[in-house]
Design a protein around this motif. Structure first.
Motif, PDB file in Angstrom:
ATOM      1  N   ILE A 143     -20.183 -70.981   0.354  1.00  0.00           N
ATOM      2  CA  ILE A 143     -21.574 -71.239   0.740  1.00  0.00           C
ATOM      3  C   ILE A 143     -21.844 -72.595   1.270  1.00  0.00           C
ATOM      4  O   ILE A 143     -20.367 -73.747   0.537  1.00  0.00           O
ATOM      5  CB  ILE A 143     -22.221 -71.630  -1.147  1.00  0.00           C
ATOM      6  CG1 ILE A 143     -22.865 -70.284  -1.221  1.00  0.00           C
ATOM      7  CG2 ILE A 143     -23.305 -73.337  -0.889  1.00  0.00           C
ATOM      8  CD1 ILE A 143     -23.340 -70.364  -2.601  1.00  0.00           C
TER       9      ILE A 143
ATOM     10  N   ARG B  11     -15.787 -64.658 -12.539  1.00  0.00           N
ATOM     11  CA  ARG B  11     -16.374 -65.281 -10.973  1.00  0.00           C
ATOM     12  C   ARG B  11     -14.783 -66.111 -10.803  1.00  0.00           C
ATOM     13  O   ARG B  11     -14.215 -66.486 -11.259  1.00  0.00           O
ATOM     14  CB  ARG B  11     -16.767 -66.061 -12.007  1.00  0.00           C
ATOM     15  CG  ARG B  11     -18.257 -65.293 -12.236  1.00  0.00           C
ATOM     16  CD  ARG B  11     -19.294 -64.981 -10.957  1.00  0.00           C
ATOM     17  NE  ARG B  11     -20.700 -64.824 -11.883  1.00  0.00           N
ATOM     18  CZ  ARG B  11     -20.952 -63.196 -12.277  1.00  0.00           C
ATOM     19  NH1 ARG B  11     -19.745 -62.130 -12.365  1.00  0.00           N
ATOM     20  NH2 ARG B  11     -21.831 -62.391 -12.380  1.00  0.00           N
TER      21      ARG B  11
ATOM     22  N   ILE C 182     -24.174 -62.096  -5.698  1.00  0.00           N
ATOM     23  CA  ILE C 182     -23.342 -62.492  -4.174  1.00  0.00           C
ATOM     24  C   ILE C 182     -21.974 -62.350  -4.593  1.00  0.00           C
ATOM     25  O   ILE C 182     -21.224 -62.498  -5.628  1.00  0.00           O
ATOM     26  CB  ILE C 182     -23.771 -64.042  -4.058  1.00  0.00           C
ATOM     27  CG1 ILE C 182     -25.113 -63.881  -3.964  1.00  0.00           C
ATOM     28  CG2 ILE C 182     -23.033 -64.373  -3.264  1.00  0.00           C
ATOM     29  CD1 ILE C 182     -25.821 -65.918  -5.089  1.00  0.00           C
ATOM     30  N   THR C 183     -21.753 -62.039  -3.471  1.00  0.00           N
ATOM     31  CA  THR C 183     -19.853 -62.173  -3.278  1.00  0.00           C
ATOM     32  C   THR C 183     -19.371 -61.791  -2.082  1.00  0.00           C
ATOM     33  O   THR C 183     -19.556 -61.503  -1.198  1.00  0.00           O
ATOM     34  CB  THR C 183     -19.260 -60.531  -4.505  1.00  0.00           C
ATOM     35  OG1 THR C 183     -17.767 -60.610  -4.168  1.00  0.00           O
ATOM     36  CG2 THR C 183     -19.434 -59.399  -3.224  1.00  0.00           C
TER      37      THR C 183
ATOM     38  N   ALA D 296     -25.630 -65.701  -9.931  1.00  0.00           N
ATOM     39  CA  ALA D 296     -25.502 -65.102  -8.542  1.00  0.00           C
ATOM     40  C   ALA D 296     -24.534 -64.127  -9.290  1.00  0.00           C
ATOM     41  O   ALA D 296     -23.008 -63.766  -7.657  1.00  0.00           O
ATOM     42  CB  ALA D 296     -24.304 -66.284  -8.023  1.00  0.00           C
TER      43      ALA D 296
ATOM     44  N   THR E 225     -16.910 -60.922  -8.855  1.00  0.00           N
ATOM     45  CA  THR E 225     -17.482 -61.828  -7.806  1.00  0.00           C
ATOM     46  C   THR E 225     -16.521 -63.107  -7.146  1.00  0.00           C
ATOM     47  O   THR E 225     -15.464 -63.428  -7.998  1.00  0.00           O
ATOM     48  CB  THR E 225     -18.451 -62.214  -7.815  1.00  0.00           C
ATOM     49  OG1 THR E 225     -18.319 -63.032  -8.579  1.00  0.00           O
ATOM     50  CG2 THR E 225     -19.955 -61.697  -8.146  1.00  0.00           C
TER      51      THR E 225
ATOM     52  N   GLN F 134     -18.695 -64.654  -0.684  1.00  0.00           N
ATOM     53  CA  GLN F 134     -19.823 -65.559   0.587  1.00  0.00           C
ATOM     54  C   GLN F 134     -18.749 -66.647   0.531  1.00  0.00           C
ATOM     55  O   GLN F 134     -18.289 -66.741  -0.227  1.00  0.00           O
ATOM     56  CB  GLN F 134     -21.425 -65.220  -0.017  1.00  0.00           C
ATOM     57  CG  GLN F 134     -21.646 -63.978  -0.106  1.00  0.00           C
ATOM     58  CD  GLN F 134     -21.950 -63.137   1.270  1.00  0.00           C
ATOM     59  OE1 GLN F 134     -22.508 -64.664   2.404  1.00  0.00           O
ATOM     60  NE2 GLN F 134     -21.512 -61.762   1.310  1.00  0.00           N
TER      61      GLN F 134
ATOM     62  N   ASN G 104     -15.992 -65.179  -4.027  1.00  0.00           N
ATOM     63  CA  ASN G 104     -17.183 -66.468  -3.449  1.00  0.00           C
ATOM     64  C   ASN G 104     -16.450 -67.611  -2.980  1.00  0.00           C
ATOM     65  O   ASN G 104     -14.937 -68.391  -3.364  1.00  0.00           O
ATOM     66  CB  ASN G 104     -18.027 -66.849  -3.747  1.00  0.00           C
ATOM     67  CG  ASN G 104     -19.380 -65.687  -4.016  1.00  0.00           C
ATOM     68  OD1 ASN G 104     -19.786 -64.953  -2.674  1.00  0.00           O
ATOM     69  ND2 ASN G 104     -19.526 -64.773  -5.119  1.00  0.00           N
TER      70      ASN G 104
ATOM     71  N   ILE H 224     -13.701 -68.191  -7.700  1.00  0.00           N
ATOM     72  CA  ILE H 224     -14.501 -68.701  -6.508  1.00  0.00           C
ATOM     73  C   ILE H 224     -13.698 -69.987  -6.382  1.00  0.00           C
ATOM     74  O   ILE H 224     -12.406 -70.794  -6.812  1.00  0.00           O
ATOM     75  CB  ILE H 224     -15.539 -70.333  -7.552  1.00  0.00           C
ATOM     76  CG1 ILE H 224     -16.376 -69.634  -7.802  1.00  0.00           C
ATOM     77  CG2 ILE H 224     -16.291 -71.071  -6.102  1.00  0.00           C
ATOM     78  CD1 ILE H 224     -17.818 -70.139  -9.269  1.00  0.00           C
TER      79      ILE H 224
ATOM     80  N   LEU I  66     -22.222 -70.176  -8.655  1.00  0.00           N
ATOM     81  CA  LEU I  66     -21.944 -69.214  -8.399  1.00  0.00           C
ATOM     82  C   LEU I  66     -21.585 -68.770  -9.593  1.00  0.00           C
ATOM     83  O   LEU I  66     -20.990 -66.938  -9.711  1.00  0.00           O
ATOM     84  CB  LEU I  66     -20.999 -69.365  -7.420  1.00  0.00           C
ATOM     85  CG  LEU I  66     -21.156 -69.740  -5.830  1.00  0.00           C
ATOM     86  CD1 LEU I  66     -19.988 -70.035  -4.550  1.00  0.00           C
ATOM     87  CD2 LEU I  66     -21.742 -68.586  -5.593  1.00  0.00           C
TER      88      LEU I  66
END
Length: 253
Positions: free
Chosen positions: A243, A137, A238-239, A235, A183, A241, A185, A139, A230
């Motif tokens: 928020i 992940r 979800i990638t 999540a 992912t 994206q 994000n 982020i 995330l």
């Protein structure tokens, strides 16, 4: 079971403010956390101590992610301590509030190096590790300044370039690594009640608050909650994206 149990995380720029809130939230959700800072080692250690006192596991790594070698050191030391890196939050950054025509070469260099180049360095360092493990992940901390041009007096043109570069680059990276279980994000905060607000013109802050439908500043913990989501398995689909956590600011006043 806690949602981040068994995971390890790095949060850059986590000795104070939003980064500190993210580190504490990840630890509360079960993650082992690397607290990162450039110079405020005492504050970073205090965050790590708080995590340990609550029963969690944390280390401190001093590294300036604007420098490639130090970003690579951050990833390597965390992987050595925890055996892996599951989550990386690219949060370290600066704010520059100055009219574009008054902006200096130094302003531009500081914004690009601290914000955009920092994201580039940590992403480049951690993604091969995540791709090899087929899980990760990544982020980034974005900003509402990439969507709102007029804040009633505050001027963020140079910073907007650096933050906009992050959210633009994030999407093709997400597409490249999606098949590897990784992912990518971003969370885009509005005006959040942290020490960084003190670096912004007071009159501009008051004017900006009128643009927020909720008529209040956000809390660092509210950004951390979005980050924790995330970072979790909830999540996983979800990638690419962003928020927006800004009290409705991006909808208009």
């Amino acid at each position: 079971m806690k949602k981040l149990e068994g995971r390890s995380a790095i949060v850059t720029g986590s000795s104070r403010g939003i980064g500190k809130a993210i580190a504490l939230r990840f630890a509360a959700d079960g993650a082992k956390v690397c607290v990162n800072c450039v110079s405020t080692v005492d504050k970073a250690q205090a965050v790590a101590d708080e995590i340990r006192k609550a029963g969690g596991e944390a280390i401190v790594v001093q590294a300036d992610v604007a420098k490639r070698a130090e970003a690579e050191k951050l990833i390597a030391e965390t992987a050595k301590a925890f055996g892996k890196v599951d989550i990386l939050v690219s949060n370290a950054g600066i704010v520059i509030d100055r009219a574009f025509v008054d902006s200096t070469d130094e302003d531009w260099t500081r914004a690009i190096e601290s914000n955009l180049h920092g994201f580039f360095n940590v992403s480049r360092a951690v993604l091969p590790h995540m791709i090899e493990r087929k899980h990760g992940r990544l982020i980034a901390t974005g900003s509402c300044i990439t969507e709102i041009a007029d804040f009633g007096g505050n001027k963020y043109s140079v910073c907007t370039a650096s933050k906009g570069g992050i959210t633009a680059m994030m999407r093709p990276i997400a597409a490249e690594v999606a098949r590897h279980g990784v992912t990518v994000n971003a969370v885009s905060p509005g005006y959040i009640a942290t020490e960084m607000l003190g670096e912004i013109d007071a009159a501009g802050l008051e004017a900006a608050l009128t643009l927020v439908p909720m008529r209040r500043y956000g809390k660092p913990e509210e950004i951390a909650a979005a980050m924790a989501f995330l970072a979790s398995d909830d999540a996983a689909y979800i990638t690419g994206q962003v928020i927006r956590v800004n009290g409705g600011m991006s909808m208009g006043g």
